[in-house]
Design a protein around this motif. Structure first.
Motif, short mmCIF file in Angstrom:
data_model
loop_
_atom_site.label_atom_id
_atom_site.label_comp_id
_atom_site.label_asym_id
_atom_site.label_seq_id
_atom_site.Cartn_x
_atom_site.Cartn_y
_atom_site.Cartn_z
N GLU A 105 0.85 -1.16 0.14
CA GLU A 105 0.02 -0.06 0.03
C GLU A 105 0.91 1.17 -0.03
O GLU A 105 0.44 2.16 -0.75
N ARG A 106 1.74 1.28 0.96
CA ARG A 106 2.71 2.61 0.88
C ARG A 106 3.33 2.93 -0.54
O ARG A 106 3.13 4.24 -0.62
N GLU A 107 3.74 1.97 -1.11
CA GLU A 107 4.54 2.11 -2.53
C GLU A 107 3.37 2.66 -3.43
O GLU A 107 3.63 3.34 -4.34
N TYR A 108 2.28 1.92 -3.53
CA TYR A 108 1.15 2.23 -4.44
C TYR A 108 0.75 3.75 -4.06
O TYR A 108 0.39 4.47 -5.06
N ALA A 109 0.57 3.96 -2.81
CA ALA A 109 0.36 5.33 -2.58
C ALA A 109 1.16 6.54 -2.94
O ALA A 109 0.85 7.73 -3.33
N TRP A 110 2.44 6.09 -2.99
CA TRP A 110 3.54 7.17 -3.28
C TRP A 110 3.39 7.48 -4.88
O TRP A 110 3.34 8.66 -5.07
N ALA A 111 3.07 6.35 -5.64
CA ALA A 111 3.11 6.63 -7.03
C ALA A 111 2.62 5.48 -7.83
O ALA A 111 3.07 4.47 -7.32
N HIS A 112 1.88 5.45 -8.66
CA HIS A 112 1.28 4.36 -9.69
C HIS A 112 0.85 4.70 -10.95
O HIS A 112 0.52 6.04 -11.08
N LEU A 113 0.92 4.23 -11.92
CA LEU A 113 0.36 4.25 -13.24
C LEU A 113 -1.14 4.91 -12.96
O LEU A 113 -1.98 4.48 -12.37
N PRO A 114 -1.32 5.81 -13.95
CA PRO A 114 -2.85 6.48 -14.09
C PRO A 114 -3.80 5.17 -14.29
O PRO A 114 -3.72 4.32 -15.12
N GLY A 115 -4.77 5.35 -13.30
CA GLY A 115 -5.98 4.27 -13.30
C GLY A 115 -5.46 2.94 -12.60
O GLY A 115 -6.68 2.00 -12.75
N ALA A 116 -4.35 2.49 -12.18
CA ALA A 116 -4.18 1.18 -11.81
C ALA A 116 -4.53 0.92 -10.58
O ALA A 116 -4.79 1.83 -9.59
N VAL A 117 -5.18 -0.27 -10.51
CA VAL A 117 -5.71 -0.72 -9.35
C VAL A 117 -4.76 -1.21 -8.33
O VAL A 117 -3.55 -1.51 -8.72
N MET B 118 9.39 2.59 -12.06
CA MET B 118 10.18 3.45 -12.18
C MET B 118 10.63 3.45 -13.66
O MET B 118 11.19 4.68 -14.11
N ASP B 119 10.44 2.67 -14.56
CA ASP B 119 10.78 2.85 -15.98
C ASP B 119 9.80 3.83 -16.44
O ASP B 119 10.00 4.68 -17.20
N TRP B 120 8.47 3.77 -16.09
CA TRP B 120 7.39 4.68 -16.33
C TRP B 120 7.70 6.16 -15.78
O TRP B 120 7.56 6.99 -16.85
N LEU B 121 8.09 6.16 -14.80
CA LEU B 121 8.13 7.46 -14.22
C LEU B 121 9.70 8.21 -14.79
O LEU B 121 9.47 9.40 -14.94
N SER B 122 10.47 7.40 -15.02
CA SER B 122 11.71 8.06 -15.64
C SER B 122 11.60 8.28 -16.94
O SER B 122 12.39 9.19 -17.59
N ALA B 123 10.57 8.04 -17.92
CA ALA B 123 10.23 8.38 -19.13
C ALA B 123 9.25 9.68 -19.08
O ALA B 123 8.94 10.17 -20.08
N ASP B 124 9.07 10.28 -17.97
CA ASP B 124 8.40 11.50 -17.80
C ASP B 124 7.01 11.37 -18.05
O ASP B 124 6.28 12.21 -18.88
N LEU B 125 6.44 10.24 -17.91
CA LEU B 125 4.94 9.86 -18.23
C LEU B 125 4.03 10.03 -16.83
O LEU B 125 4.43 10.17 -15.85
N PRO B 126 2.82 10.49 -17.15
CA PRO B 126 1.70 10.99 -16.09
C PRO B 126 1.62 9.65 -14.95
O PRO B 126 2.00 8.54 -15.38
N TYR B 127 1.57 10.38 -13.82
CA TYR B 127 1.44 9.17 -12.78
C TYR B 127 0.18 9.68 -11.73
O TYR B 127 -0.09 10.98 -11.82
#
Length: 230
Positions: free
Chosen positions: A27-39, A95-104
């Motif tokens: 939960e803690r890691e999900y709350a920190w950042a997750h891909l848009p719309g991810a459950v 981290m690959d997603w975030l490092s590509a400057d994509l929305p989160y």
């Protein structure tokens, strides 16, 4: 059946087939950042929650932190065992997603949010005399040199311009050893490191070296920056 896909594969499944995303971290890691719309589907609760959170008729993309994390392949195989027929593992993780400057989504304040997207840029063969005027006029006093693929090649600031032959090109004087950071880095961590190293600006790039922009420590320290981040 499960297969390992990359970032482009995830984007294609989302756009063409309406794939559903599932983060299998705690939960803690999900709350920190997750891909848009991810459950949120933590591995330990997957058996209990998968039927309620996921649609069996749509592709499922599971992911975890990075390529060293084994939670997503384990989750992908578990979902297949539970009868999900179209399961994909985003092996490089968020981290690959975030490092590509994509929305989160989430509570993270990353370097991407504080990056200036319009720094002075130059091509390798740009005349230095013309570029100097742009550098002097810009608040950062710095130009980022990129090649035709927008990959960062170096920077030019006051140190590089001092005593330089202005009849040359950007390539002839640029600092090729410039340190860069990814958009996925925590903004407060970067700010502390920059303060400790007495560095005012840092170039932000994606993992493939392409330019995102320029992060300036002074920009963050303008009046009211605390409330802007909170």
């Amino acid at each position: 059946m499960t297969d390992i896909i990359d970032r482009e594969g995830v984007q294609d499944l989302l756009a063409s087939r309406g794939a559903q995303l599932a983060e299998v971290l705690p939960e803690r890691e999900y709350a920190w950042a997750h891909l848009p719309g991810a459950v949120h589907l933590p591995l330990g609760s997957l058996d209990r929650l998968a039927g309620d959170l996921l649609d069996r008729t749509r592709p499922v993309v599971v992911y975890c932190h990075d390529w060293l994390c084994d939670l997503s392949p384990r989750a992908a195989h578990r979902l297949t065992r539970l009868g999900f027929a179209d399961v994909h593992d985003y092996g490089l993780g968020k981290m690959d997603w975030l490092s590509a400057d994509l929305p989160y989504e989430g509570e993270a304040v990353l370097v991407a949010s504080g990056t200036r997207r319009d720094p002075v840029t130059a091509g390798l063969e740009d005349p230095l005399e013309e570029l100097t005027e742009r550098i002097v006029a810009d608040p950062a006093g710095l130009a980022v040199v990129v090649d035709r693929d927008d990959v960062v090649q170096g920077v030019i600031g006051s140190r590089e311009l001092k005593g330089a032959d202005l009849t040359g090109t950007a390539e002839s004087v640029m600092n090729t050893g410039v340190t860069t950071v990814r958009p996925s880095e925590q903004l407060d961590d970067l700010a502390r490191r920059m303060e400790g190293a007495n560095v005012d600006h840092v170039v932000v790039t994606r993992a493939d070296g392409t330019l995102v922009g320029l992060y300036g420590l002074g920009d963050l320290r303008e009046p009211g920056w605390e409330s802007d981040l909170g």
